[in-house]
Design a protein around this motif. Structure first.
Motif, short mmCIF file in Angstrom:
data_model
loop_
_atom_site.label_atom_id
_atom_site.label_comp_id
_atom_site.label_asym_id
_atom_site.label_seq_id
_atom_site.Cartn_x
_atom_site.Cartn_y
_atom_site.Cartn_z
N ALA A 102 -18.22 -5.56 -11.03
CA ALA A 102 -18.85 -5.62 -9.87
C ALA A 102 -18.18 -5.76 -8.82
CB ALA A 102 -20.00 -6.57 -10.16
N SER A 103 -16.66 -5.56 -9.11
CA SER A 103 -15.76 -6.02 -7.84
C SER A 103 -15.70 -5.29 -6.86
CB SER A 103 -14.36 -6.21 -8.68
OG SER A 103 -13.73 -5.10 -8.95
N GLY A 104 -16.06 -4.01 -6.82
CA GLY A 104 -15.88 -2.95 -5.74
C GLY A 104 -14.61 -2.04 -5.85
N LEU A 105 -13.78 -2.50 -7.02
CA LEU A 105 -12.80 -1.55 -7.29
C LEU A 105 -13.05 -0.48 -8.04
CD1 LEU A 105 -10.17 -4.31 -8.35
CD2 LEU A 105 -9.61 -3.07 -6.23
N PRO A 106 -12.31 0.79 -7.70
CA PRO A 106 -12.53 1.97 -8.14
C PRO A 106 -12.39 1.96 -9.62
CG PRO A 106 -10.85 2.16 -7.10
CD PRO A 106 -11.30 0.86 -6.69
N ARG A 107 -12.46 3.06 -10.54
CA ARG A 107 -12.09 3.20 -11.74
C ARG A 107 -10.68 3.25 -12.08
NH1 ARG A 107 -15.25 5.37 -16.03
NH2 ARG A 107 -13.88 5.97 -17.98
N LEU A 108 -10.04 4.10 -11.04
CA LEU A 108 -8.75 4.22 -10.98
C LEU A 108 -8.08 4.20 -9.69
CD1 LEU A 108 -8.17 7.53 -13.28
CD2 LEU A 108 -7.76 5.29 -13.96
N PRO A 109 -6.55 3.49 -9.29
CA PRO A 109 -6.40 3.51 -8.05
C PRO A 109 -6.35 4.82 -7.40
CG PRO A 109 -4.71 3.46 -9.49
CD PRO A 109 -5.81 3.35 -10.48
N ARG A 142 -2.74 -1.15 -2.42
CA ARG A 142 -3.09 0.16 -1.66
C ARG A 142 -4.48 0.70 -1.81
NH1 ARG A 142 1.81 1.98 -4.26
NH2 ARG A 142 0.42 3.36 -5.25
N THR A 143 -5.20 0.02 -2.66
CA THR A 143 -6.48 0.53 -3.01
C THR A 143 -7.47 -0.07 -2.48
OG1 THR A 143 -5.73 1.04 -5.37
CG2 THR A 143 -8.10 0.82 -5.04
N PRO A 144 -8.37 0.36 -1.65
CA PRO A 144 -9.58 -0.31 -0.79
C PRO A 144 -10.61 -0.58 -1.87
CG PRO A 144 -9.65 2.21 -0.56
CD PRO A 144 -8.39 1.87 -1.30
N VAL A 145 -11.34 -1.82 -1.14
CA VAL A 145 -12.50 -2.21 -2.09
C VAL A 145 -13.67 -2.04 -1.82
CG1 VAL A 145 -13.55 -4.32 -2.83
CG2 VAL A 145 -10.98 -4.21 -3.00
N GLY A 146 -14.53 -1.47 -2.55
CA GLY A 146 -15.81 -1.05 -2.19
C GLY A 146 -16.88 -1.89 -2.20
N GLN A 147 -18.03 -1.54 -2.45
CA GLN A 147 -19.23 -2.65 -2.23
C GLN A 147 -19.18 -3.42 -3.43
OE1 GLN A 147 -23.14 -0.79 -1.99
NE2 GLN A 147 -24.24 -2.55 -2.47
N VAL A 148 -18.84 -4.68 -3.15
CA VAL A 148 -18.94 -5.71 -4.09
C VAL A 148 -20.29 -6.19 -4.76
CG1 VAL A 148 -18.34 -8.25 -4.20
CG2 VAL A 148 -16.95 -6.83 -2.90
N GLY A 149 -20.47 -6.49 -5.94
CA GLY A 149 -21.78 -6.69 -6.47
C GLY A 149 -22.46 -5.28 -6.96
N ARG A 150 -21.90 -4.30 -6.62
CA ARG A 150 -22.47 -3.01 -7.27
C ARG A 150 -21.56 -2.64 -8.40
NH1 ARG A 150 -22.30 3.01 -4.25
NH2 ARG A 150 -23.28 4.37 -6.19
N HIS A 151 -22.26 -2.41 -9.50
CA HIS A 151 -21.49 -2.10 -10.71
C HIS A 151 -21.03 -0.82 -10.71
CE1 HIS A 151 -24.30 -5.71 -11.88
NE2 HIS A 151 -23.37 -5.87 -12.47
N SER A 152 -19.89 -0.58 -11.19
CA SER A 152 -18.95 0.68 -11.21
C SER A 152 -17.77 0.40 -12.40
CB SER A 152 -18.50 1.11 -9.94
OG SER A 152 -17.93 2.19 -9.91
N TYR A 153 -17.88 1.11 -13.12
CA TYR A 153 -16.82 0.87 -14.40
C TYR A 153 -15.34 1.14 -13.84
CZ TYR A 153 -15.03 1.12 -19.14
OH TYR A 153 -14.35 1.00 -20.29
N SER A 154 -14.67 -0.01 -14.17
CA SER A 154 -13.23 0.04 -13.34
C SER A 154 -11.93 -0.27 -14.49
CB SER A 154 -13.41 -0.82 -12.05
OG SER A 154 -11.77 -0.98 -11.65
N ASN A 155 -11.46 0.68 -14.80
CA ASN A 155 -9.97 0.28 -15.53
C ASN A 155 -9.07 -0.44 -14.83
OD1 ASN A 155 -10.60 1.95 -17.99
ND2 ASN A 155 -10.17 3.94 -17.02
N LEU A 156 -9.04 0.05 -13.52
CA LEU A 156 -8.05 -0.80 -12.98
C LEU A 156 -8.55 -2.31 -12.51
CD1 LEU A 156 -5.91 -1.00 -10.43
CD2 LEU A 156 -7.67 -0.50 -8.91
N GLY A 157 -9.78 -2.56 -12.46
CA GLY A 157 -10.22 -3.97 -12.52
C GLY A 157 -9.91 -4.64 -13.55
#
Length: 328
Positions: A102-109, A142-157
């Motif tokens: 739920a960090s807002g980080l995308p799946r991949l950079p 270099r990777t922007p953070v999206g909506q914090v609290g919204r669940h999105s599966y993230s390998n990067l995270g």
């Protein structure tokens, strides 16, 4: 047709082969119940080491929860507090949000290099990862953070979470895995593969559904999210430890948030699915040449692990097998 060799419990091995059919020519399985434990494989010996893919995240969830219990980190600890990140969006991400995707980080950079590596995986079977920790931190900046609290599966995270927990304890991720999990539980066949030189003699090579060989997914950065290898025997022992509550970081299995609709919740990486009146705590994994599934019915004291040397999903088979061995 050549006869496929069976190892361990032959009845279980043949049952797994019948379940997975010809799509998975090499596979291993463990079944843990209150009545006992059974392990089997076919196509490769029981001691064979498989890429477990994102089951690595489930293990990182245990290590994160263990660090919480020891007071090494808090859910509110920021990435920038423990990793050398300058003033950037990722530095302000909390470990707790990483643990629940739920960090807002995308799946991949973000970046063209990620796209190129993905295309090379599809066309040539090469490892799309392989970055060092330093390169991972550059990607995070270099990777922007999206909506914090919204669940999105993230390998990067989860890559960042595992390295953050290790750094907070003054160690590296492979050392954290060894010191807190594999050494205490005697899991000699479970280890991080940072480079192909780390592969041991029992490491098998994975393949696609069509039988094409794929490069091993290795990488220092990838380790907490997908670069652990293990055996059916080791994951059996870890399943037993989770069910008898002797494993570290057990709170990772406890749901803390809704994840996907009313039926799915999440702990620290582990998903909790309400299925036919039972809570199934589980995770899956998939790399270029492997697939895996790990599930527990904690109330019934049952667990199942399936490891395949083919990249086709074994999720459905895992759920079906766990349901079949769980008393009604």
């Amino acid at each position: 047709m050549a006869q496929v060799r069976l190892f361990g419990d032959e009845v279980l091995a043949q049952g797994l082969r019948d379940l997975l059919r010809s799509t998975h020519p090499v596979a291993a399985v463990a079944v843990v119940t209150p009545a006992g434990t059974t392990v089997a494989s076919y196509g490769a010996p029981l001691e064979s080491e498989f890429e477990i893919g994102s089951l690595s995240k489930a293990i990182t969830g245990l290590l994160y929860s263990d660090a919480l219990e020891r007071g090494i980190v808090q859910p509110t600890t920021l990435l920038g507090d423990v990793l050398p990140l300058p003033d950037c969006d990722a530095a302000r991400v909390t470990l707790g949000s990483l643990a629940t995707h739920a960090s807002g980080l995308p799946r991949l950079p973000k970046g063209s290099q990620t796209i190129t590596k993905t295309l090379e995986l599809w066309t040539r079977g090469t490892n799309p990862y392989g970055e060092t920790l330093g390169q991972l931190l550059e990607q995070a900046q270099r990777t922007p953070v999206g909506q914090v609290g919204r669940h999105s599966y993230s390998n990067l995270g989860f890559e960042l979470l595992g390295h953050a927990v290790a750094a907070a304890g003054g160690t590296t991720y492979p050392e954290l895995l060894r010191d807190r999990l594999t050494a205490p539980l005697g899991l000699a066949g479970t280890y991080v593969t940072e480079t192909v030189d780390d592969l041991r003699v029992n490491a098998i090579r994975g393949r696609t559904r069509s039988g094409r060989a794929r490069d091993s997914w290795v990488g220092e950065a990838l380790a907490p999210a997908g670069a652990i290898r293990s055996t059916a025997g080791d994951l059996t022992a870890l399943t037993e430890a989770l069910l008898n509550r002797s494993a570290p970081g057990l709170e990772a299995l406890d749901p803390v948030e809704q994840f996907a609709g009313p039926a799915v919740r999440i702990g620290a990486a582990w998903m909790i699915l309400s299925r036919k009146g039972r809570d199934i705590t589980w995770h899956n994994g998939q790399t270029g040449g492997f697939a895996s599934w790990w599930g527990l019915d904690r109330a019934a004291g049952t667990g199942v692990v399936i490891l395949s040397g083919t990249s086709a999903s074994v999720d459905r088979h895992g759920f079906e097998l766990l349901e079949a061995v769980t008393p009604t």
